[in-house]
Design a protein around this motif. Structure first.
Motif, PDB file in Angstrom:
ATOM      1  N   VAL A 238       9.972  14.327  -6.075  1.00  0.00           N
ATOM      2  CA  VAL A 238       9.383  15.064  -4.945  1.00  0.00           C
ATOM      3  C   VAL A 238       9.682  14.378  -3.626  1.00  0.00           C
ATOM      4  N   LYS A 241      10.899  16.149  -0.335  1.00  0.00           N
ATOM      5  CA  LYS A 241      10.638  17.587  -0.420  1.00  0.00           C
ATOM      6  C   LYS A 241       9.375  17.933   0.368  1.00  0.00           C
ATOM      7  N   LEU A 246       8.039  22.790  -3.053  1.00  0.00           N
ATOM      8  CA  LEU A 246       7.533  22.562  -4.414  1.00  0.00           C
ATOM      9  C   LEU A 246       6.967  23.846  -5.016  1.00  0.00           C
ATOM     10  N   VAL A 248       4.030  24.870  -5.823  1.00  0.00           N
ATOM     11  CA  VAL A 248       3.273  24.518  -7.023  1.00  0.00           C
ATOM     12  C   VAL A 248       2.319  25.617  -7.480  1.00  0.00           C
ATOM     13  N   TYR A 306       8.373  16.207 -12.247  1.00  0.00           N
ATOM     14  CA  TYR A 306       8.768  15.542 -10.999  1.00  0.00           C
ATOM     15  C   TYR A 306       8.581  14.016 -11.040  1.00  0.00           C
TER      16      TYR A 306
END
Length: 611
Positions: A238, A241, A246, A248, A306
């Motif tokens: 990650v 980023k 991401l 999520v 990740y």
């Protein structure tokens, strides 16, 4: 002389009535002394440059930092474990701990250090703080009688003895007197503080005034149940980023709440923690700690994909830089009828929606798919400034509570070790003579370090901790002693009473010296009173061929044991605002204690130091 006495009498009446603020009364008396020609402007304003007044202001800042960093709550909690829930044990521990510290630290410094701790103890035990703060102030003066350096009058009589060719007193020669003072104080204050000091409100009332606390919101929405913490390591995918990249929520049904960055230096004493709400453009870096909510299985998958390491199991929300508040959606709100994910709330206002309260039910799962209704209560999370800014858009919602006031109550726990180190360094500079730093300088150094090291959120927060009413009260009343000495009033009273009683015998002379000193200390600083009365005491005892020790000790005890008014000593003034006391509260509790203490001392001093 007559003008001075009239001004003093009128001021005392206004203090007793309590209809006008005490600092305003003191300032009016000061102005009248200037206008009447008793004092010059320089003499009248000398109190505002007094080291005692400057030290009081600095100690308010130090005490505020002890509160702001949670150090007071930590120490108070440990003392509470010793006391349990017993109000008697709490009272005894406050008095005894304060008296012990007061034996080595100035009574002003002692009260400033103990004040936030006692306030925290009162809150933890649900005891009214007003029942403890006045005993706290009085105990600091009693503790000063335990050692030679405990209070300035002790040093004054030591100097008087040595200059007259007598054997000086040892460091602990005062201890038996101090122990008697503490014992009398406990016996008298225990019932008086309970019977005569009115309750000034309790924690329940405070909570009703300011609404829900942050802890209440966390518990109410059950936020800690699915809270997880992941750390970005050196090998994590990650790094570099953004939160948006991401994605999520769509991939794992998780919500990132905040990103925390911690830096530690100096073996954990110097710690800096930065919190940031998880905005879409925020870029992650090595060492970042990610706080997120969701199912444990989904969190595990995200961590594995990740290469994130799990944080501690006891993850909990903290509110150093970011906070929470509730907002109520109005009927005309533009988001009513829309799904939360379509509102762009996070992007527009830089806050997260953490839960929805609707018809007494709490919605915390699958929030992006929740449709907004008029009357919904949204729990929002973000920086304190961004939450406060929501209050500017009152056409769409109403912010419940006062976010910025709530932010000021959040303790910066990670700064507690640093605050403790600064406080201990200040105490060391005040106690040890080999450190060439004056007490007022030590306090100023400590207060500046508390601000520069981040123990306050801002410089403005530090200034707000200063109780200006107490500062002005003491500064304006201090020149009264100059007026009494300048007009010969104090000399006339002391010589007249002590001289007249000398013919009635040693005990009568001792009583006369004690209560004359006690009376003068109500209007003149205890150090100035000791300087004035010590030569009279030694001359009177020498004339009657008596030992000067009990008479000089009567001077120092009477000068220190002055409890009948808020401006008798700085400690009395320090607790006045925090305890919400009036002038008459000091008279009701302090005057009986002052009289009883005098009677006991007149009986005890000849036994400890024969005439």
């Amino acid at each position: 002389m007559t003008v001075t006495l009239i001004i003093l009498a009128v001021a005392a009446v206004f203090f007793a009535v309590g209809k006008v603020r005490s600092d305003i009364v003191a300032l009016c008396a000061l102005v009248l002394l200037i206008v009447s020609g008793v004092l010059t402007p320089q003499e009248a304003l000398s109190g505002f440059s007094s080291p005692v007044v400057i030290m009081m202001a600095g100690l308010f800042i130090v005490g505020g930092a002890v509160l702001q960093t949670g150090l007071a709550k930590m120490i108070g909690g440990r003392i509470m474990r010793l006391a349990g829930q017993s109000e008697l044990m709490i009272f005894l521990l406050v008095v005894l701990v304060t008296a012990f510290i007061g034996a080595f630290v100035s009574n002003t410094g002692t009260v400033a250090l103990m004040l936030p701790i006692v306030v925290s103890m009162a809150a933890l035990s649900k005891t009214d703080a007003s029942r403890l703060l006045m005993p706290l102030a009085f105990a600091s003066s009693m503790g000063g009688m335990l050692t030679l350096i405990g209070t300035p009058p002790n040093l004054v009589i030591q100097d008087t003895l040595t200059n007259a060719g007598y054997e000086p007193l040892s460091f602990f020669a005062f201890s038996p007197i101090g122990l008697v003072c503490i014992a009398v104080g406990i016996v008298v204050l225990l019932p008086l503080s309970k019977w005569l000091l009115p309750k000034k409100g309790n924690a329940g009332n405070e909570r009703r005034r300011r609404g829900k606390s942050l802890a209440d919101l966390v518990e109410e929405y059950r936020l800690n149940e699915n809270l997880h913490r992941l750390k970005v390591g050196a090998e994590s995918k990650v790094k570099g980023k953004t939160i948006a990249e991401l994605d999520v929520y769509n991939r794992y049904r998780l919500t990132i709440l905040e990103v925390r960055r911690e830096k530690s230096r100096g073996r954990g004493i110097l710690v800096d923690i930065t919190q940031a709400a998880a905005g879409p453009d925020m870029q992650l870096d090595e060492g970042d700690i990610i706080y997120l909510t969701g199912e444990g299985q989904q969190v595990g998958e995200f961590a594995a994909d990740y290469t994130l390491t799990s944080g501690k199991d006891d993850a909990s929300l903290d509110f150093f830089d970011i906070g929470m508040a509730e907002i109520v959606l109005m009927l005309q709100c533009k988001y009513v009828g829309r799904l939360l994910k379509d509102t762009g709330f996070r992007r527009k206002y830089n806050v997260n929606i953490m839960g929805v309260r609707r018809d007494g039910k709490y919605i915390t799962d699958n929030l992006p798919e929740v449709k907004m209704h008029a009357g919904d209560v949204l729990l929002v999370q973000g920086s304190w400034e961004n939450i406060a800014r929501l209050g500017n858009d009152e056409d769409h919602w109403v912010v419940l509570g006062q976010p910025l006031e709530e932010a000021s109550r959040v303790t910066l726990d990670y700064k507690a070790p640093l605050a403790a180190a600064i406080m201990l360094a200040m105490v060391a500079m005040m106690v040890f003579d080999f450190i060439p730093v004056a007490p007022v300088t030590a306090v100023l150094i400590a207060s500046i370090l508390m601000i520069l090291s981040g123990c306050f959120r801002s410089v403005e927060a530090a200034y707000k901790t200063i109780n200006w009413e107490s500062i002005v009260l003491i500064a304006a009343m201090m020149p009264m002693s100059i007026a009494l000495e300048k007009t010969g009033t104090s000399a006339m009273i002391s010589h007249g009473l002590a001289g007249g009683l000398g013919e009635m015998g040693p005990l009568a002379l001792l009583a006369g010296i004690y209560f004359t000193t006690s009376l003068l200390t109500m209007f003149i600083s205890n150090t100035a009173t000791a300087v004035l009365m010590a030569p009279i005491a030694i001359a009177s005892s020498t004339e009657l061929q008596l030992s000067p020790y009990p008479f000089l000790l009567a001077v120092t005890v009477a000068a220190s044991m002055c409890f009948a008014s808020p401006f008798s000593t700085p400690p009395n003034a320090l607790v006045m605002k925090a305890g919400q006391y009036t002038f008459m509260d000091y008279v009701k509790v302090g005057l009986p204690l002052q009289i009883i203490m005098g009677i006991v001392m007149i009986a005890i001093l000849p036994l400890l130091f024969p005439m």
